[in-house]
Write a protein that holds these residues in place. Structure first.
Motif: not given
Length: 78
Positions: A13-31
């Motif tokens: 899912x992450x590999x195919x996700x648009x860049x904007x979405x990656x930036x949005x989920x980064x803090x969530x995944x970090x937490x």
């Protein structure tokens, strides 16, 4: 489903996700990647230490470092 299979699926899912979405989920995944804190009752010794620190703070608040300054000094610029 094993955790290995689930991790592979999520990575897909992450590999195919648009860049904007990656930036949005980064803090969530970090937490979520950090160990969860376990909150438990303070023991009598810990309560006494807290009470003593509170009294010391009430006597001279300037002797303490505020949280914003401490974060900067420790390099926690979030």
């Amino acid at each position: 489903m094993t955790s290995a299979v689930l991790r592979k699926e999520l990575q897909g899912y992450i590999a195919t996700m648009p860049e904007q979405n990656l930036l949005m989920i980064k803090p969530l995944l970090f937490g979520l990647s950090r160990p969860q804190a376990i909150i438990e009752e303070a023991c009598a010794e810990e309560e006494a230490l807290i009470d003593a620190a509170m009294l010391e703070y009430e006597k001279d608040p300037s002797s303490f470092t505020d949280w914003e300054t401490a974060k900067k000094e420790l390099g926690y610029a979030l």
